[in-house]
Design a protein around this motif. Structure first.
Motif, PDB file in Angstrom:
ATOM      1  N   HIS A 262      25.115   4.843  27.495  1.00 43.25           N
ATOM      2  CA  HIS A 262      24.592   4.390  26.219  1.00 43.25           C
ATOM      3  C   HIS A 262      25.743   4.332  25.208  1.00 43.25           C
ATOM      4  CE1 HIS A 262      20.728   5.067  27.972  1.00 43.25           C
ATOM      5  NE2 HIS A 262      20.056   4.951  26.846  1.00 43.25           N
ATOM      6  N   VAL A 265      26.377   6.673  18.849  1.00 47.03           N
ATOM      7  CA  VAL A 265      26.162   6.482  17.419  1.00 47.03           C
ATOM      8  C   VAL A 265      26.958   7.510  16.629  1.00 47.03           C
ATOM      9  CG1 VAL A 265      24.438   6.411  15.576  1.00 47.03           C
ATOM     10  CG2 VAL A 265      23.874   5.523  17.858  1.00 47.03           C
ATOM     11  N   THR A 278      23.122   8.914  21.322  1.00 52.64           N
ATOM     12  CA  THR A 278      23.433   7.654  21.998  1.00 52.64           C
ATOM     13  C   THR A 278      22.282   6.672  21.848  1.00 52.64           C
ATOM     14  OG1 THR A 278      22.542   8.376  24.137  1.00 52.64           O
ATOM     15  CG2 THR A 278      24.852   8.862  23.694  1.00 52.64           C
ATOM     16  N   ARG A 279      22.629   5.399  21.919  1.00 56.61           N
ATOM     17  CA  ARG A 279      21.590   4.376  21.733  1.00 56.61           C
ATOM     18  C   ARG A 279      21.888   3.174  22.629  1.00 56.61           C
ATOM     19  NH1 ARG A 279      17.644   2.920  18.190  1.00 56.61           N
ATOM     20  NH2 ARG A 279      17.394   0.734  17.666  1.00 56.61           N
ATOM     21  N   THR A 284      16.886   5.638  22.627  1.00 54.66           N
ATOM     22  CA  THR A 284      17.799   6.477  21.856  1.00 54.66           C
ATOM     23  C   THR A 284      17.708   7.900  22.377  1.00 54.66           C
ATOM     24  OG1 THR A 284      17.488   5.101  19.886  1.00 54.66           O
ATOM     25  CG2 THR A 284      18.456   7.269  19.552  1.00 54.66           C
ATOM     26  N   LYS A 285      18.855   8.541  22.579  1.00 56.22           N
ATOM     27  CA  LYS A 285      18.872   9.883  23.143  1.00 56.22           C
ATOM     28  C   LYS A 285      19.735  10.819  22.293  1.00 56.22           C
ATOM     29  CE  LYS A 285      18.726   8.218  27.966  1.00 56.22           C
ATOM     30  NZ  LYS A 285      19.448   8.282  29.276  1.00 56.22           N
ATOM     31  N   LEU A 308      13.303   9.561  16.991  1.00 57.77           N
ATOM     32  CA  LEU A 308      14.603   8.936  17.219  1.00 57.77           C
ATOM     33  C   LEU A 308      14.598   7.438  16.941  1.00 57.77           C
ATOM     34  CD1 LEU A 308      15.813  10.818  20.431  1.00 57.77           C
ATOM     35  CD2 LEU A 308      16.587  11.134  18.084  1.00 57.77           C
ATOM     36  N   SER A 309      13.425   6.863  16.726  1.00 63.13           N
ATOM     37  CA  SER A 309      13.375   5.446  16.378  1.00 63.13           C
ATOM     38  C   SER A 309      13.958   5.193  14.989  1.00 63.13           C
ATOM     39  CB  SER A 309      11.941   4.923  16.429  1.00 63.13           C
ATOM     40  OG  SER A 309      11.146   5.512  15.401  1.00 63.13           O
ATOM     41  N   CYS A 311      16.757   6.286  14.059  1.00 64.20           N
ATOM     42  CA  CYS A 311      18.211   6.252  14.190  1.00 64.20           C
ATOM     43  C   CYS A 311      18.672   4.802  14.234  1.00 64.20           C
ATOM     44  CB  CYS A 311      18.665   6.970  15.460  1.00 64.20           C
ATOM     45  SG  CYS A 311      18.234   8.710  15.478  1.00 64.20           S
ATOM     46  N   GLU A 313      22.098   2.320  13.876  1.00 64.09           N
ATOM     47  CA  GLU A 313      23.551   2.310  13.850  1.00 64.09           C
ATOM     48  C   GLU A 313      24.059   1.657  12.573  1.00 64.09           C
ATOM     49  OE1 GLU A 313      25.606   1.309  17.610  1.00 64.09           O
ATOM     50  OE2 GLU A 313      23.584   1.019  18.402  1.00 64.09           O
TER      51      GLU A 313
END
Length: 355
Positions: A262, A265, A278-279, A284-285, A308-309, A311, A313
């Motif tokens: 991924h 970010v 990470t995305r 997204t994690k 996490l939605s 998040c 960038e």
């Protein structure tokens, strides 16, 4: 938007996702507080309009920066709100900045912010007594305070790094000029060693005593997107690629590399762990890594009640050499004159106080 910050004073990770601030420690994620809310009584509508200090529309807040000291934690949000919290994360104060803040630093006495107009201000910890510190002719990307609090170092979109005496920042100690593009971030690796991260895909290592360039490390993986430091290791990332360097005798040497599946970010590191956001659309994690002798080993995803939605960038700044068009000359000239006038006023005030 998301922010990761390792708080060395509590030995925990602070995680800003959307408007919510969380704490991660010992495999537990705890919700701390909601940010971007203004506690004080709003000024009359006409006063807000004239001063252009109104926060943006309600519900639009998200955290853009976190800083900590022994006394408190300071948070900035995209809706111009600056807040301080005590060590129990009870809100102490909030204020509306003049422009959208781009970075925040906090000491046991002051909160220092920079903003998108290129200015920097200081407040006391109650977010009162605002003082104009300095101005750049372009957006200030990052700030850092030296450990003795004698100097404030700032960097901007126009390749410049400025070292100013603090709190009398009209007194400029030096400029560090070697980048060919925007300076995204600056980090103190030791009291006398500064690292700067440029849009020219270079890491520059500086000696703050002699104000000289010690080393240039060029990326072969594209633009740097995030960087963090846990002595003596510097961890950098370029999209999905992580590189770890070790600082020895003022020289950076590569220790390890890691490629994730991924895009990265943001990331933050303690002596023993690295937290990485990470995305890869739509996933997204928030991931945890063991960190030992400069090597990262995956421990899996961090679980929590966060969304996490939220998040998103943040795009890298436009590059001066390749993307900026003409037509800014008038703005830069007006900005330069305003900075000179502000500096002259402050210098005159200091002379009167000392006479």
């Amino acid at each position: 938007m998301s922010v990761l910050h390792f708080d060395k004073h509590s030995n925990t990770f602070l995680i800003g996702i959307g408007e919510n601030l969380y704490q991660y420690s010992n495999n537990q994620t705890t919700f701390l507080t909601k940010c971007g809310e203004y506690l004080d009584i709003p000024a009359p509508e006409q006063e807000i309009k004239e001063n252009k200090r109104a926060p943006r529309a309600e519900g639009n807040a998200y955290i853009t920066g976190v800083a900590s000291c022994e006394e408190c934690v300071a948070v900035i949000s995209n809706n111009k709100i600056v807040e301080t919290f005590n060590r129990q994360f009870q809100k102490q104060a909030s204020v509306v900045a003049m422009k959208r803040p781009t970075s925040v630093q906090v000491t046991n006495k002051n909160v220092v912010i920079s903003d998108k107009s290129g200015d920097a201000y200081s407040y006391d910890l109650s977010l009162a007594n605002q003082k104009y510190l300095l101005g750049h002719v372009s957006v200030v990307m990052d700030t850092v305070m030296t450990p003795d609090h004698n100097f404030l170092i700032t960097c901007d979109r126009d390749e410049k790094i400025r070292i100013s005496h603090f709190p009398n920042c009209y007194n400029i100690e030096a400029y560090l000029l070697a980048h060919q593009e925007y300076v995204l971030k600056i980090l103190l690796l030791s009291p006398n060693t500064l690292l700067s991260v440029g849009g020219d895909q270079n890491l520059l290592l500086w000696d703050l005593t002699s104000k000289t360039l010690l080393q240039t490390v060029s990326s072969t993986k594209g633009d740097f997107t995030s960087v963090t430091y846990t002595s003596p290791y510097l961890i950098t990332c370029n999209l999905s690629h992580v590189t770890v360097y070790k600082l020895t005798n003022n020289t950076l040497a590569q220790v390890s590399e890691l490629t994730l599946d991924h895009g990265i970010v943001s990331l933050a590191a303690s002596d023993s762990h690295v937290v990485v956001l990470t995305r890869k659309v739509p996933s997204t994690k928030l991931e945890l890594y063991q960190f030992s002798e400069g090597v990262m080993s995956s421990l899996g995803e961090i679980e929590g009640e966060f969304d996490l939605s939220k998040c998103v960038e943040t795009p890298l700044p436009e590059k001066i050499k390749t993307g900026r068009t003409a037509g800014f000359a008038g703005y830069f000239e007006r900005k330069r004159k305003r900075i000179e006038e502000e500096a002259l006023k402050e210098e005159t005030r200091q002379v009167k106080l000392n006479s």
